[in-house]
Design a protein around this motif. Structure first.
Motif, PDB file in Angstrom:
ATOM      1  N   SER A 112     -21.876  -3.984  -6.924  1.00  0.00           N
ATOM      2  CA  SER A 112     -21.479  -4.884  -5.618  1.00  0.00           C
ATOM      3  C   SER A 112     -22.630  -5.920  -5.327  1.00  0.00           C
ATOM      4  CB  SER A 112     -21.042  -4.081  -4.271  1.00  0.00           C
ATOM      5  OG  SER A 112     -19.970  -3.469  -4.782  1.00  0.00           O
ATOM      6  N   VAL A 113     -22.144  -7.294  -5.139  1.00  0.00           N
ATOM      7  CA  VAL A 113     -23.039  -8.301  -4.754  1.00  0.00           C
ATOM      8  C   VAL A 113     -23.043  -8.276  -3.067  1.00  0.00           C
ATOM      9  CG1 VAL A 113     -23.780 -11.005  -4.694  1.00  0.00           C
ATOM     10  CG2 VAL A 113     -22.700  -9.690  -6.984  1.00  0.00           C
ATOM     11  N   ILE A 114     -23.813  -8.026  -2.564  1.00  0.00           N
ATOM     12  CA  ILE A 114     -23.860  -7.671  -1.034  1.00  0.00           C
ATOM     13  C   ILE A 114     -24.380  -8.683  -0.104  1.00  0.00           C
ATOM     14  CG2 ILE A 114     -23.686  -5.283  -1.089  1.00  0.00           C
ATOM     15  CD1 ILE A 114     -26.595  -4.847  -0.332  1.00  0.00           C
ATOM     16  N   GLY A 115     -25.281  -9.555  -0.698  1.00  0.00           N
ATOM     17  CA  GLY A 115     -25.803 -10.594   0.222  1.00  0.00           C
ATOM     18  C   GLY A 115     -26.433 -11.635  -0.814  1.00  0.00           C
ATOM     19  N   GLY A 116     -26.896 -12.724  -0.201  1.00  0.00           N
ATOM     20  CA  GLY A 116     -27.429 -13.962  -0.758  1.00  0.00           C
ATOM     21  C   GLY A 116     -27.932 -14.949   0.000  1.00  0.00           C
ATOM     22  N   ASP A 117     -28.334 -16.098  -0.624  1.00  0.00           N
ATOM     23  CA  ASP A 117     -28.880 -17.262   0.042  1.00  0.00           C
ATOM     24  C   ASP A 117     -28.621 -18.203  -0.967  1.00  0.00           C
ATOM     25  OD1 ASP A 117     -29.799 -18.907   2.149  1.00  0.00           O
ATOM     26  OD2 ASP A 117     -31.969 -18.219   1.837  1.00  0.00           O
ATOM     27  N   THR A 118     -28.181 -19.439  -0.475  1.00  0.00           N
ATOM     28  CA  THR A 118     -28.128 -20.633  -1.306  1.00  0.00           C
ATOM     29  C   THR A 118     -28.761 -22.143  -0.671  1.00  0.00           C
ATOM     30  OG1 THR A 118     -25.741 -19.888  -1.859  1.00  0.00           O
ATOM     31  CG2 THR A 118     -26.454 -21.876  -2.484  1.00  0.00           C
ATOM     32  N   THR A 119     -29.536 -22.427  -1.192  1.00  0.00           N
ATOM     33  CA  THR A 119     -30.097 -23.725  -0.664  1.00  0.00           C
ATOM     34  C   THR A 119     -30.362 -24.967  -1.712  1.00  0.00           C
ATOM     35  OG1 THR A 119     -32.166 -24.518   0.459  1.00  0.00           O
ATOM     36  CG2 THR A 119     -32.491 -22.813  -1.027  1.00  0.00           C
ATOM     37  N   ARG A 120     -30.631 -26.012  -1.376  1.00  0.00           N
ATOM     38  CA  ARG A 120     -30.964 -27.016  -2.394  1.00  0.00           C
ATOM     39  C   ARG A 120     -32.394 -27.027  -2.647  1.00  0.00           C
ATOM     40  NH1 ARG A 120     -28.419 -32.069  -3.757  1.00  0.00           N
ATOM     41  NH2 ARG A 120     -27.097 -32.238  -1.898  1.00  0.00           N
ATOM     42  N   GLY A 121     -32.653 -27.200  -4.310  1.00  0.00           N
ATOM     43  CA  GLY A 121     -34.034 -27.131  -4.588  1.00  0.00           C
ATOM     44  C   GLY A 121     -34.197 -27.179  -6.093  1.00  0.00           C
ATOM     45  N   PRO A 122     -35.323 -26.865  -6.652  1.00  0.00           N
ATOM     46  CA  PRO A 122     -35.369 -26.805  -8.114  1.00  0.00           C
ATOM     47  C   PRO A 122     -34.785 -25.569  -8.400  1.00  0.00           C
ATOM     48  CG  PRO A 122     -37.258 -27.452  -7.298  1.00  0.00           C
ATOM     49  CD  PRO A 122     -36.738 -26.949  -5.941  1.00  0.00           C
TER      50      PRO A 122
END
Lengths: 313, 313
Positions: A112-122
């Motif tokens: 299961s994918v339980i978490g994450g973070d998404t941001t702008r960047g290379p």
């Protein structure tokens, strides 16, 4: 589309084995009583670990596969994963394809994918994976014994050959299996679990067989003799000279398991490979001393220019 | 110096609360029986989350602090952390200073660095943190009740004001506390733990107070009235007009806790703040409905241009 909508749309799926999945300050999971928790993290960077024009679905697959491979190397059952992504722009088709590759492999392994973070960047992908073994049963790098056989799963050098060809350094026709191995490696999770209680030391071959086996030797305080001609590879790569020999012994990106086991357990190891659906090949022997000796058919020591991949070389 | 030496030298420290730390395919830890495991991940990218010329020691501190803040928001005791780093070059002085800031804060919170990855690439930091609470006791975002008070810890807007000044948009002298708050936030870990069993919903204020409280409201299916003039901030930022008001209500990078609790528990909340060594301020009330209303001294609704930070805006 805002950041939050992008995350919600493509990277939020049900996490049936979590108490609380994506959407709070932290995910909550309930570890299995009596089990040790295994944690591994990998970071993939555009231009270093993959090409800018890579198929995003294959990239999603590979980003998870390399982490599953670490769980396989410990003999752990993979359970949960987090995914942090820096993206240069909001490209919904790209995100969708990446997520498809990632989640399909996760589902195939019950992760299961339980978490994450998404941001702008290379473009950068960072995955942390969690698995479990019964307490104290993990396959560690420091457990090789003198007299053990050295084994490797599957075939080596295919991914490295595909990479050399993409870089224009290998003017020959390669079998499709090579690109497949580079872009969609199949982590040996079932084999790792089948080796629990059977193999001694283990790791996954990611930086090159010779460099990786050397880690087992250093941590176990032993040496090894490896028969270069025994290293398993694709028939098309055999007898193609030094470049391919280097790919096989030190190319990297194989995501096979290298492990040691008592010589008396040879039949059990072969059976474990059959049960897991992957060939296993005996390639050498653990001996007293330190360092790795690669031997040719005549028993002479072969020197490789480099043993494996160094990200800062 | 090879990649492996860099890692060994600066990022490998004893991990006393782990079964197996850095150096194998995965770290091994033994979760506390009867506890839930909390997992959170954050990615920091140069030029977006920090300036290229930031003090590397402060950056090391902040990279961990923002993750500790997520554990604080759950009421969890932080225990383990992994660190993945992409570095544009091998700069040993930089790595050493970064590691110093990171490990000092880790030691102060009894957190072990159990794994990581280092690669060459645009400067990117990805941290995954693990904490524990007794089973079922976490402070979640979905637990606010109508009639609850809304509380916030510490002071808001200081980091956002420091950022605006660095961007040349705030021509005034700011107290040192503002830059300190931007570069070295102090996660409210002790407060989070003191609120276990007392507060209802909680989260940490990282994208801006108004946007973050809105997440509690959405997940709890309630609304809130917040008194803009009650929001705690530094005296120097008070009564400085709309820019600073926006920093306070929606600036981001505060790493304070916002939480709700039964009105009857006001004295206990104040006592929890005192025990944890941080001021707590009652700033509003949970009501039936949906959405957040920010009210001025006269009780009129105030519209903010934006509620918080969107990484893709």
């Amino acid at each position: 589309m805002t950041e939050f909508e992008l995350i919600r749309r493509h990277f939020t799926r049900p996490a049936p084995n979590a108490v609380l999945g994506v959407g709070d300050d932290a995910a909550i999971v309930r570890p299995t009583p009596g089990c040790d928790l295994h944690v591994s993290t990998d970071m993939l960077v555009e231009g270093r670990h993959f090409f800018a024009d890579v198929d995003p679905e294959a990239l999603g697959h590979k980003a998870l596969a390399v982490n599953l491979s670490d769980m396989a190397a410990m003999g752990a059952t993979p359970r949960w994963v987090t995914l942090a992504l820096a993206l240069p722009q909001l490209d919904e088709a790209w995100a969708q394809a990446f997520a498809r590759g990632f989640f399909e492999l996760a589902a195939a392994h019950g992760v299961s994918v339980i978490g994450g973070d998404t941001t702008r960047g290379p473009l950068t992908i960072s995955v942390t994976i969690f698995g479990e073994t019964p307490q104290g049963k993990a396959l560690r790098r420091d457990a090789a014994n003198v007299g053990d056989d050295v084994w490797v799963s599957g075939e080596l050098g295919l991914a490295a050959a595909a990479l050399q060809q993409k870089l224009g350094k290998l003017p020959m026709v390669l079998p499709d299996a090579c690109l497949q191995k580079l872009e969609r490696p199949q982590p040996r999770v079932a084999l790792g679990q089948a080796l629990l209680g059977l193999a001694h030391a283990a790791l996954d071959v990611s930086d090159g067989f010779a460099a990786d086996l050397s880690h087992i030797l250093a941590r176990s305080g032993v040496a090894a003799d490896v028969w270069l001609d025994a290293l398993p590879t694709h028939a098309a790569l055999l007898a193609q000279g030094d470049v391919l020999r280097a790919c096989i012994a030190a190319g990297g990106d194989d995501y096979e398991l290298c492990f040691t086991a008592a010589a008396a357990d040879e039949a059990a190891i072969v059976a474990a490979g059959q049960a897991a659906g992957v060939a296993v090949t005996k390639v050498g022997r653990i001996v007293a001393g330190q360092g790795l000796r690669l031997l040719d058919a005549a028993g002479a020591v072969v020197q490789l220019e480099r043993l494996g991949y160094d990200h800062f070389a």
